[in-house]
Design an enzyme around this catalytic site. Structure first.
Site, PDB file in Angstrom:
ATOM      1  N   HIS A  81      43.020  38.431  39.524  1.00  0.00           N
ATOM      2  CA  HIS A  81      42.463  39.072  40.715  1.00  0.00           C
ATOM      3  C   HIS A  81      42.307  38.051  41.836  1.00  0.00           C
ATOM      4  O   HIS A  81      42.741  38.288  42.977  1.00  0.00           O
ATOM      5  CB  HIS A  81      41.106  39.694  40.350  1.00  0.00           C
ATOM      6  CG  HIS A  81      40.371  40.309  41.497  1.00  0.00           C
ATOM      7  ND1 HIS A  81      40.254  41.669  41.661  1.00  0.00           N
ATOM      8  CD2 HIS A  81      39.685  39.759  42.543  1.00  0.00           C
ATOM      9  CE1 HIS A  81      39.548  41.928  42.745  1.00  0.00           C
ATOM     10  NE2 HIS A  81      39.190  40.776  43.303  1.00  0.00           N
ATOM     11  N   GLU A  82      41.688  36.911  41.519  1.00  0.00           N
ATOM     12  CA  GLU A  82      41.485  35.865  42.530  1.00  0.00           C
ATOM     13  C   GLU A  82      42.809  35.235  42.947  1.00  0.00           C
ATOM     14  O   GLU A  82      42.959  34.804  44.093  1.00  0.00           O
ATOM     15  CB  GLU A  82      40.536  34.794  41.995  1.00  0.00           C
ATOM     16  CG  GLU A  82      39.136  35.297  41.657  1.00  0.00           C
ATOM     17  CD  GLU A  82      38.433  35.934  42.849  1.00  0.00           C
ATOM     18  OE1 GLU A  82      38.726  35.532  44.005  1.00  0.00           O
ATOM     19  OE2 GLU A  82      37.603  36.841  42.640  1.00  0.00           O
ATOM     20  N   HIS A  85      44.244  37.197  45.793  1.00  0.00           N
ATOM     21  CA  HIS A  85      43.689  36.761  47.081  1.00  0.00           C
ATOM     22  C   HIS A  85      44.333  35.452  47.525  1.00  0.00           C
ATOM     23  O   HIS A  85      44.719  35.292  48.688  1.00  0.00           O
ATOM     24  CB  HIS A  85      42.178  36.531  46.957  1.00  0.00           C
ATOM     25  CG  HIS A  85      41.376  37.768  46.715  1.00  0.00           C
ATOM     26  ND1 HIS A  85      41.511  38.912  47.470  1.00  0.00           N
ATOM     27  CD2 HIS A  85      40.395  38.037  45.806  1.00  0.00           C
ATOM     28  CE1 HIS A  85      40.658  39.830  47.042  1.00  0.00           C
ATOM     29  NE2 HIS A  85      39.979  39.321  46.029  1.00  0.00           N
ATOM     30  N   ASP A 178      35.149  42.331  48.186  1.00  0.00           N
ATOM     31  CA  ASP A 178      36.435  42.695  48.775  1.00  0.00           C
ATOM     32  C   ASP A 178      36.315  43.896  49.715  1.00  0.00           C
ATOM     33  O   ASP A 178      36.886  43.904  50.810  1.00  0.00           O
ATOM     34  CB  ASP A 178      37.448  43.012  47.669  1.00  0.00           C
ATOM     35  CG  ASP A 178      37.750  41.791  46.814  1.00  0.00           C
ATOM     36  OD1 ASP A 178      37.486  40.661  47.281  1.00  0.00           O
ATOM     37  OD2 ASP A 178      38.243  41.962  45.690  1.00  0.00           O
TER      38      ASP A 178
END
Length: 410
Positions: A81-82, A85, A178
């Site tokens: 997930h990170e 980003h 987010d």
């Protein structure tokens, strides 16, 4: 966060574990293992999983091994997930310092936040998209795993649900989550970036209060912790962005205390005299200068109240400033941005910076923050109180200069 250590890297981005992660991983493993029966019932009902609960509880330790595997898989999903980003941010030219796993999940440390709303929108939404894709991939692997492998099907089914739930939870418009960053990006389409940040932070803090209250009613310590983190982080980033807008085009020289008004001490000043001066003049830090017949005044160090306090009261006449002063100095030039000074003070955890004018020999190649050379001349000092006073003036009057043109600061 507490102290972290590096465990590897992905795409050149350091991956770190915070010490709090070592506490929460076994906790998650225990919680998942303790609830394995009800979760199996949910997966069998909603996904026709066909998982044999008895096979997962045949031994007392087996549920916790399965729980540990699911917890590790969940945090792998958090890293991905990170990473979503991070790779999107790198695409726009924003370096990533690290990805850190800690108590409440993961944090991608961007060196700078984009102020272009489209860039922030794409960076913010990339994480939830990756989580959904990880959930889909887990579900596809779940479908092709034979029913005889109950433990594997449980972990994959659990991760399929949890990663989608993670994406949905992160889309809550609670800045700086987010969803909150997406909200700020949309707000920034039609208003100044600082104003959009203030509004998004206000909404985020409201959501944090509701999350905290719900956590209290549900006796959910993790949700209470997340709410506290969101509230503090929203307040902090809103203040940072507001200060950056307020200090646009403001230099260190505009707000520093210049040498004409600066109190200094000499290296041979007794500690007892220094403390008396601190009490009388209401200062807790002094540049230390020595005088030379040929060179004049020369900066040699910095002494603070914490330095002097380390000397026993009965011995303060016997020790001088030179014995306790700091010679590893953090400095900045007068023409640097005021925000650079703020960030440098935050980075080093200090309350003041010495402002120096570099000599011709070193000015071209010495960055701010390096220990001054002998040819450097002390021209002033900037402290946190200087910064906050200037910030207050800018917010109320629009300018740090009484004769300058007022500038609106959002």
């Amino acid at each position: 966060m507490m102290k972290s250590f590096r465990i590897g890297s992905l795409f050149g981005i350091p991956i770190k574990l915070d010490l709090t992660f070592l506490l929460v991983l076994p906790l998650f493993a225990y919680l998942i293992g303790a609830q394995i029966g009800p979760v199996v019932d949910i997966l069998n009902t909603s996904m026709n999983a066909g998982i044999d609960a008895d096979a997962l509880t045949a031994e007392w330790w087996l549920p916790y091994v399965v729980g540990l595997a699911a917890a590790i898989g969940l945090f792998v999903g958090v890293v991905l997930h990170e990473l979503g980003h991070s790779l999107t941010a790198q695409r726009y030219g924003f370096p990533i310092d690290s990805i850190t796993l800690w108590l409440f999940g993961g944090i991608a440390a961007l060196s700078e936040m984009p102020e272009d709303w489209k860039q922030e929108f794409n960076i913010a939404i990339a994480g939830p998209i990756v989580s959904v894709l990880v959930g889909i991939a887990s579900y596809l692997l779940f479908l092709i795993t034979p029913e005889a492998f109950s433990g594997t099907r449980f972990v994959l089914g659990y991760l399929a649900v949890l990663n989608v739930a993670l994406a949905i939870f992160n889309m809550i418009p609670a800045f700086p989550m987010d969803g909150g960053r997406i909200l700020r990006a949309l707000l920034a389409r039609g208003r100044p970036y600082a104003k959009a940040t203030q509004q998004a932070a206000g909404i985020g803090k409201l959501f944090a209060v509701f999350m905290g209250l719900f956590g209290l009613l549900a006796f959910n310590i993790i949700l209470i912790g997340v709410a506290f983190f969101v509230y503090i982080a929203a307040s902090s980033e809103a203040q940072q962005v507001t200060m950056k807008a307020a200090f646009q085009d403001v230099t260190v020289g505009d707000i520093m205390t210049s040498t004409g008004d600066l109190h200094t001490v000499e290296p041979d000043t007794p500690i007892s005299t220094l403390i008396q001066r601190m009490f009388t003049e209401r200062h807790t830090g002094y540049p230390v200068v020595e005088y030379d017949a040929l060179e004049g005044e020369r900066l040699v160090g910095l002494v603070t109240l914490s330095d002097a306090r380390g000397i026993d009261p009965v011995e303060r006449d016997a020790y001088t400033v030179e014995d306790v002063m700091t010679t590893d100095l953090q400095t900045i030039s007068a023409d640097s941005d005021a925000m650079t000074a703020i960030e440098q003070m935050q980075k080093h955890g200090i309350g003041r910076l010495l402002v120096v004018e570099n000599d011709a020999q070193h000015s071209a190649d010495r960055p701010d923050g390096e220990t001054p050379h002998e040819g450097d001349e002390l021209v002033g000092l900037i402290s946190r109180s200087d910064v906050m006073t200037a910030f207050d003036i800018v917010q109320k009057s629009g300018s740090v200069s009484p004769v300058g043109q007022p500038q609106t600061a959002d």
